[in-house]
Design a protein around this motif. Sequence first.
Motif, short mmCIF file in Angstrom:
data_model
loop_
_atom_site.label_atom_id
_atom_site.label_comp_id
_atom_site.label_asym_id
_atom_site.label_seq_id
_atom_site.Cartn_x
_atom_site.Cartn_y
_atom_site.Cartn_z
N GLU A 3 0.89 -1.36 0.04
CA GLU A 3 0.04 0.05 -0.01
C GLU A 3 0.85 1.22 -0.19
N PRO A 4 0.41 2.32 -0.68
CA PRO A 4 1.25 3.62 -0.76
C PRO A 4 1.37 4.18 0.86
N LEU A 5 2.60 4.80 0.99
CA LEU A 5 2.90 5.34 2.50
C LEU A 5 2.16 6.69 2.68
N ILE A 6 1.45 7.27 1.84
CA ILE A 6 0.84 8.34 1.94
C ILE A 6 -0.82 8.02 2.01
N ILE A 7 -1.55 8.44 2.84
CA ILE A 7 -2.67 8.35 3.03
C ILE A 7 -3.59 9.52 2.35
N GLY A 8 -4.05 9.62 1.17
CA GLY A 8 -4.43 10.65 0.42
C GLY A 8 -4.82 10.67 -0.85
N ASP A 9 -5.13 11.59 -1.66
CA ASP A 9 -5.53 11.70 -3.11
C ASP A 9 -4.28 11.27 -3.86
N ASN A 10 -4.59 10.79 -5.23
CA ASN A 10 -3.56 10.73 -6.13
C ASN A 10 -3.67 12.00 -7.11
N VAL A 11 -2.72 12.73 -7.23
CA VAL A 11 -2.42 13.99 -7.95
C VAL A 11 -1.36 13.96 -9.02
N ILE A 223 1.02 16.00 6.34
CA ILE A 223 0.69 14.73 5.41
C ILE A 223 0.52 13.52 6.21
N GLU A 224 -0.57 13.06 6.04
CA GLU A 224 -0.92 11.78 6.89
C GLU A 224 -0.06 10.77 5.98
N THR A 225 0.64 10.00 6.78
CA THR A 225 1.26 8.63 6.18
C THR A 225 0.69 7.41 7.22
N ARG A 226 1.04 6.35 6.83
CA ARG A 226 0.90 5.03 7.59
C ARG A 226 1.78 4.99 8.81
N GLU A 227 2.61 5.84 8.98
CA GLU A 227 3.75 5.74 9.96
C GLU A 227 3.50 7.13 10.88
N GLY A 228 2.66 7.89 10.46
CA GLY A 228 2.46 9.25 11.57
C GLY A 228 2.04 10.34 10.38
N TRP A 229 1.78 11.58 11.07
CA TRP A 229 1.75 12.76 10.31
C TRP A 229 3.18 13.65 10.08
N LEU A 230 3.27 13.67 8.89
CA LEU A 230 4.61 14.16 8.32
C LEU A 230 4.55 15.65 8.09
N TYR A 245 16.27 31.54 8.37
CA TYR A 245 15.27 30.50 8.51
C TYR A 245 15.79 29.44 7.65
N SER A 246 15.35 28.12 8.27
CA SER A 246 15.83 27.02 7.53
C SER A 246 14.38 25.88 7.65
N MET A 247 14.39 25.00 6.92
CA MET A 247 13.30 23.94 6.97
C MET A 247 13.76 22.52 7.86
N GLY A 248 12.79 22.39 8.47
CA GLY A 248 13.14 20.85 9.08
C GLY A 248 11.75 19.92 9.08
N LEU A 249 11.98 18.84 9.66
CA LEU A 249 11.01 17.91 9.34
C LEU A 249 10.81 16.92 10.78
N VAL A 250 9.61 16.54 10.96
CA VAL A 250 8.80 15.96 12.27
C VAL A 250 7.99 14.98 11.65
N LEU A 251 7.76 13.94 12.58
CA LEU A 251 6.79 12.79 12.49
C LEU A 251 5.97 12.58 13.70
N ASP A 318 8.94 8.31 1.01
CA ASP A 318 10.03 7.12 1.73
C ASP A 318 11.40 7.63 2.11
N LEU A 319 11.89 8.57 1.09
CA LEU A 319 13.20 9.21 1.48
C LEU A 319 13.39 10.00 2.90
N LEU A 320 12.03 10.70 2.81
CA LEU A 320 11.91 11.42 4.15
C LEU A 320 11.82 10.35 5.34
N LEU A 321 10.91 9.39 5.01
CA LEU A 321 10.68 8.62 6.46
C LEU A 321 12.02 7.81 6.78
N ASP A 322 12.94 7.52 5.75
CA ASP A 322 14.33 6.92 6.16
C ASP A 322 15.21 7.79 6.74
#
Length: 329
Positions: A3-11, A223-230, A245-251, A318-322
Amino acid sequence: MSEPLIIGDNVPNIPWAERPADCNDPVWRFDGNPIVGWNPISCGARVFNSAAIAHDGAFVGVLRVDYKNGRPHLHLARSADGICWDIEHQRIQWVSESGESVGNSYAYDPRLVKIEDVFYITWCDDLHGASIGMGYTKDFETFVKCENPLMPFNRNGVLFPRKVNGEYLLLSRPSDSGHTPFGDIFLSHSKDLTYWGKHRHVMSSGGQGWWEGQKIGSGPVPIETREGWLLFYHGVSNTCNGFVYSMGLVLLDLDEPWKVLYRSRDYVLTPEKEYETVGFVPNVVFPCANLYDAATGKITIYYGAADTYTALAFTQVDLLLDYLKNNSV
């Protein structure tokens, strides 16, 4: 097939460029940046820190337009490809829920999200000081302004794209008026989008990196993923030459999103290109919107650059989660 990692629409038609062969970073820039430059419309000097969403096979934007008198306002824009934007010259006209005209002395840094069949906009508003404004539209013709959800002083209001455990969720960054020297991310709950409570602390500035040591704030809609909110967010450092100002990432946890599962130790994008380091406010990367294609896991990020330009960056889920699992505080 998994199943896709992202839960949402295909665009499938989101703006996209493959990762360069010589790039080892989890996020990479669009070669055509910036996509919006100086003086894009007659009343506007700069467009940056803006929102975008897929709609009817194309894209709609709610853009921050800084006028030539210095005040920012929100303008609607449309695009066939998410890159070239046709910006309306008249700013968004708000009405109250009873249909009366409502004005704003300023409005900036919008976020745009679809919840069920309604498009909600949050932005920084003036409630006797910087606060979170909220409104909605069903057709991008009529825009209804709601009551302000929280007291000032507050910024970076970001709604989740669906209810969690029967409640709407709103991220924010309470702080101070003006260019605030501090700020953490909080989460608030509501059953009706009017009355907000159960405020939870999500995370503090600092982490383990000076790049976010001054303050932090939520970026695009999670972004809703199967492993958490990205969630992309911005972190600010205070250098001898001013803020950066820089950009970070959290799950965040899917069912209890005030709980952090992974948080990037390092920034994933920081001002390096000339359009990010030179401009009205130098050294700013400020993410405000993301598009994604659930089927392929592709993600496109819209960010403000140097408080002057609108720019694009790309990544894959997948790159982001890894990356998060291997480079987390």
